[in-house]
Scaffold this active site. Structure first.
Site, short mmCIF file in Angstrom:
data_model
loop_
_atom_site.label_atom_id
_atom_site.label_comp_id
_atom_site.label_asym_id
_atom_site.label_seq_id
_atom_site.Cartn_x
_atom_site.Cartn_y
_atom_site.Cartn_z
N LYS A 12 13.07 1.59 21.71
CA LYS A 12 12.04 2.44 22.33
C LYS A 12 10.92 2.67 21.31
O LYS A 12 10.58 1.76 20.54
CB LYS A 12 12.64 3.75 22.81
CG LYS A 12 13.81 3.60 23.81
CD LYS A 12 14.17 4.99 24.34
CE LYS A 12 15.51 5.08 24.95
NZ LYS A 12 15.89 6.46 25.27
N LYS A 72 0.89 -1.17 0.00
CA LYS A 72 0.00 0.00 0.00
C LYS A 72 0.92 1.21 0.00
O LYS A 72 1.65 1.46 0.96
CB LYS A 72 -0.88 -0.02 1.25
CG LYS A 72 -2.19 0.73 1.13
CD LYS A 72 -2.08 2.23 0.98
CE LYS A 72 -1.88 2.93 2.30
NZ LYS A 72 -1.65 4.40 2.10
N GLU A 107 9.38 14.73 17.10
CA GLU A 107 9.88 14.63 15.72
C GLU A 107 9.21 15.71 14.86
O GLU A 107 7.99 15.81 14.84
CB GLU A 107 9.55 13.25 15.15
CG GLU A 107 10.09 13.06 13.74
CD GLU A 107 9.89 11.64 13.22
OE1 GLU A 107 8.74 11.17 13.18
OE2 GLU A 107 10.90 11.02 12.84
N CYS A 165 13.69 9.73 9.07
CA CYS A 165 13.50 9.27 10.45
C CYS A 165 14.81 9.32 11.22
O CYS A 165 14.80 9.38 12.44
CB CYS A 165 12.88 7.87 10.46
SG CYS A 165 13.65 6.75 9.32
N GLU A 183 8.98 0.38 11.57
CA GLU A 183 10.05 1.38 11.53
C GLU A 183 9.37 2.72 11.73
O GLU A 183 8.68 3.22 10.83
CB GLU A 183 10.76 1.37 10.16
CG GLU A 183 11.56 0.11 9.90
CD GLU A 183 12.76 -0.03 10.81
OE1 GLU A 183 13.24 0.99 11.35
OE2 GLU A 183 13.20 -1.17 11.00
P1 NAI Z 1 1.56 7.94 8.51
O1 NAI Z 1 2.20 7.00 9.46
O2 NAI Z 1 0.17 8.35 8.83
O3 NAI Z 1 1.56 7.31 7.03
C1 NAI Z 1 2.46 6.31 6.60
C2 NAI Z 1 1.72 5.25 5.82
O4 NAI Z 1 0.74 4.64 6.67
C3 NAI Z 1 0.95 5.79 4.61
O5 NAI Z 1 1.00 4.84 3.57
C4 NAI Z 1 -0.46 5.90 5.14
O6 NAI Z 1 -1.45 5.85 4.15
C5 NAI Z 1 -0.54 4.68 6.03
N1 NAI Z 1 -1.58 4.74 7.07
C6 NAI Z 1 -2.06 5.84 7.69
N2 NAI Z 1 -3.02 5.49 8.56
C7 NAI Z 1 -3.17 4.14 8.49
C8 NAI Z 1 -4.01 3.18 9.14
N3 NAI Z 1 -4.91 3.54 10.07
N4 NAI Z 1 -3.86 1.87 8.84
C9 NAI Z 1 -2.96 1.49 7.92
N5 NAI Z 1 -2.15 2.34 7.25
C10 NAI Z 1 -2.24 3.66 7.54
O7 NAI Z 1 2.51 9.20 8.38
P2 NAI Z 1 2.20 10.63 7.68
O8 NAI Z 1 0.83 11.06 8.07
O9 NAI Z 1 2.55 10.53 6.25
O10 NAI Z 1 3.29 11.56 8.40
C11 NAI Z 1 3.12 11.99 9.75
C12 NAI Z 1 4.43 11.94 10.50
O11 NAI Z 1 4.89 10.60 10.57
C13 NAI Z 1 5.59 12.69 9.87
O12 NAI Z 1 5.57 14.05 10.20
C14 NAI Z 1 6.76 11.99 10.50
O13 NAI Z 1 6.99 12.49 11.80
C15 NAI Z 1 6.30 10.55 10.60
N6 NAI Z 1 6.80 9.74 9.46
C16 NAI Z 1 7.89 8.94 9.66
C17 NAI Z 1 8.43 8.23 8.62
C18 NAI Z 1 9.65 7.38 8.80
O14 NAI Z 1 10.45 7.26 7.89
N7 NAI Z 1 9.81 6.73 9.95
C19 NAI Z 1 7.89 8.31 7.27
C20 NAI Z 1 6.70 9.14 7.15
C21 NAI Z 1 6.21 9.81 8.22
#
Ligand code: NAI
Ligand code: MG
Length: 497
Positions: free
Chosen positions: A469, A189, A399, A298, A263
């Site tokens: 963590k 997805k 973050e 991240c 992650e």
């Molecule tokens: P998000 O965690 O909401 O989205 C990431 C993925 O999860 C997307 O494909 C989204 O459609 C999916 N998703 C969202 N809600 C879901 C649910 N209930 N069930 C299953 N899948 C779901 O992150 P978002 O909104 O893009 O960004 C918010 C914050 O998250 C950022 O500001 C950042 O702090 C963090 N983030 C961290 C990342 C990393 O590399 N660890 C990558 C992207 C965001």
């Protein structure tokens, strides 16, 4: 095998070819509902194309295709599977430039400093994992002379992968390459902000792989991601994204008793000691904050602790260095820094900058916004170095995921270690020092899954990667990730009497 796809280096045209489509069972198909959503360039705000609005019906179709394809795939010898994955890697290398341009268009990441690098890492992950098919080994276990007892790593079945937008191709590759080599099928997805480059990757790989093995859905989290996690035929979820979404996924997975790899975020500290090589430390900080990716990483070094004697010169040199970086058109070779990915993330980053200012911090803004009219509405945020923030500032604990770092002064090494470890996150940490004893001590005491000394920024497929963590659970990349996260161990006892 069908006719090979020809590389297409017009990213707009390529996105239009893929518009409104998921890829299920080897075919581009619209969402069952026929619905789509808009994807806009964050640099120009122009429509890139519409993407398929995947929902539960599409998830069901993709999982069914994956389940059917996985049976034959698991029977394919592991080295043969690996060879096909390597072939995917070679093919992806041939399409590297178009993939780089497409991801630059949809995410706003600069082509030279980020998007092309990502496309290279993508292909490399498939080349690396493709060579590991014959490492899917088990053990022989001493039991009794009459009992031949062995363990065997078995595929899990259908893996659901939910990916974010910041490095979508790379993060996807580190999930699906080991999953496929281990004998699983996958349903990915994509993130709503960046559906096209990964869809193109899927289309390219379907030139080589049996149809149904690798399926791609675009759509929103609750409508498309959640039904994937909940689907009874999905045996494992691997996710990269926010802590909040990670927790939602983990809860559903707990109800279903399926394993997850998560992650999540980070608030990665960097410590600079008085005895550090200042120029190298500054260069490491500039790359470590990932200013070239607008800080959307991240592992971004978003908290920098500089010892008192170097503090002023460190900040001055860091500002000079970031000032020299060019903000501009993500598709222009001259650009170092592109845009934030979406309005939502832009607003979030701006709100943190406002909070920092209201807390009395000094925001040192660097570089210059692009001046061309085409980009006047683009989601550009000038890189910010914050100083003078209180220790409990939200900019130090939360973050931000933007081009913002906080530099703080310290005198005592022990205080720096304590501050670095005072976080809900534990993804990465870095120290700059020329004292061997300090370096060794810090590697043992910094609470993070990834610690670096006197250097920054490595992405290698054989280095396991993941946090402690609230940064997540489970490692990605490396042989260990393939064996521990994409197989289950079967114990077999053969009575020889
Ligand atoms: P998000 O965690 O909401 O989205 C990431 C993925 O999860 C997307 O494909 C989204 O459609 C999916 N998703 C969202 N809600 C879901 C649910 N209930 N069930 C299953 N899948 C779901 O992150 P978002 O909104 O893009 O960004 C918010 C914050 O998250 C950022 O500001 C950042 O702090 C963090 N983030 C961290 C990342 C990393 O590399 N660890 C990558 C992207 C965001
Ligand atoms: Mg979200």
């Amino acid at each position: 095998m069908s006719e090979r796809l020809i590389p297409n280096c017009d990213p707009f045209a390529l996105a239009k070819e893929l518009a409104g489509m998921n890829l299920i069972n080897g075919r581009l198909v619209p969402a069952a509902s026929g619905k789509t959503f808009e994807v806009r360039s964050p640099a120009t705000r122009q429509l890139v194309a519409e993407a398929a609005y995947g929902e539960a019906a599409d998830v069901a179709e993709a999982v069914a295709a994956a389940k059917a394809a996985q049976r034959g795939w698991a029977k394919t010898p592991a080295r043969e599977r690996g060879k096909l994955i390597q072939e995917c890697g070679q093919l992806l290398n041939q399409h590297k430039e178009e993939l780089a341009q497409l991801v630059a268009l949809e995410t706003g990441k600069a082509i030279r400093t980020e998007s092309r690098v990502e496309a290279g890492v993508l292909a490399d992950a498939f080349l690396y994992y493709g060579g590991l098919g014959s490492e899917l080994k088990g053990d022989s276990v001493p039991f009794s002379p009459d009992m031949m007892t062995i363990t065997q790593p078995m595929p899990i079945g259908v893996i659901g992968a939910i990916i974010p937008w910041n490095v979508p191709m790379m993060l996807m590759a580190y999930k699906i390459a080991p999953a496929l080599v281990a004998g699983n099928a996958v349903v990915v997805k994509s993130a709503e902000e960046a559906p096209f480059a990964v869809l193109r990757v899927c289309q390219i790989m379907n030139q080589v792989l049996p149809h149904g093995l690798f399926n791609m859905l675009s759509g929103y989290g609750p409508e498309c991601g959640a039904p994937l996690v909940a689907h009874q035929d999905v045996g494992k979820i691997t996710f990269t994204g926010s802590v909040d979404t990670g927790k939602i996924i983990y809860k559903t997975a707990a109800e279903r008793l399926i394993p997850v790899t998560l992650e999540l975020g980070g608030k990665s500290p960097m410590i600079v000691m008085n005895d550090a090589d200042l120029d190298r430390a500054v260069a490491g900080a500039v790359s470590g904050v990932r200013f070239t990716r607008q800080g959307q990483s991240c592992t971004a070094a978003s908290r920098i602790y500089v010892q008192d004697q170097l503090y002023d010169s460190f900040i001055a040199k860091m500002k000079d260095s970031v000032d020299a970086m060019v903000m501009g058109d993500p598709l222009d070779e001259a650009t170092d820094i592109g845009t934030i990915v979406s309005q939502q993330q832009y607003d979030r980053v701006q709100s943190y900058i406002d909070i920092g200012k209201s807390e009395g911090g000094t925001a040192i803004e660097c570089s210059q916004l692009p001046s061309q009219a085409d980009f006047k509405d683009g989601l550009y945020v000038r890189p910010v170095i914050f100083t003078g923030l209180p220790e409990d500032s939200r900019l130090i604990t939360e973050e931000i995921f933007g081009p913002v770092t906080v530099v703080q002064k310290f005198s005592d090494y022990e205080a720096a270690i304590a501050a670095a470890n005072d976080s809900i996150y534990g993804l990465a940490a870095t120290i700059w020092t020329t004292n061997l004893k300090t370096a060794m001590d810090a590697t043992q005491r910094l609470e993070a899954g990834f610690v670096q000394v006197n250097q920054n920024l490595v992405v290698l497929p054989n280095l396991s990667y993941g946090g402690i963590k609230q940064s997540g659970m489970g490692k990605e990349a490396s042989l260990e990730a393939m064996l521990n996260h994409y197989t289950h161990k079967k114990t077999i006892i053969i009575n020889m009497t």
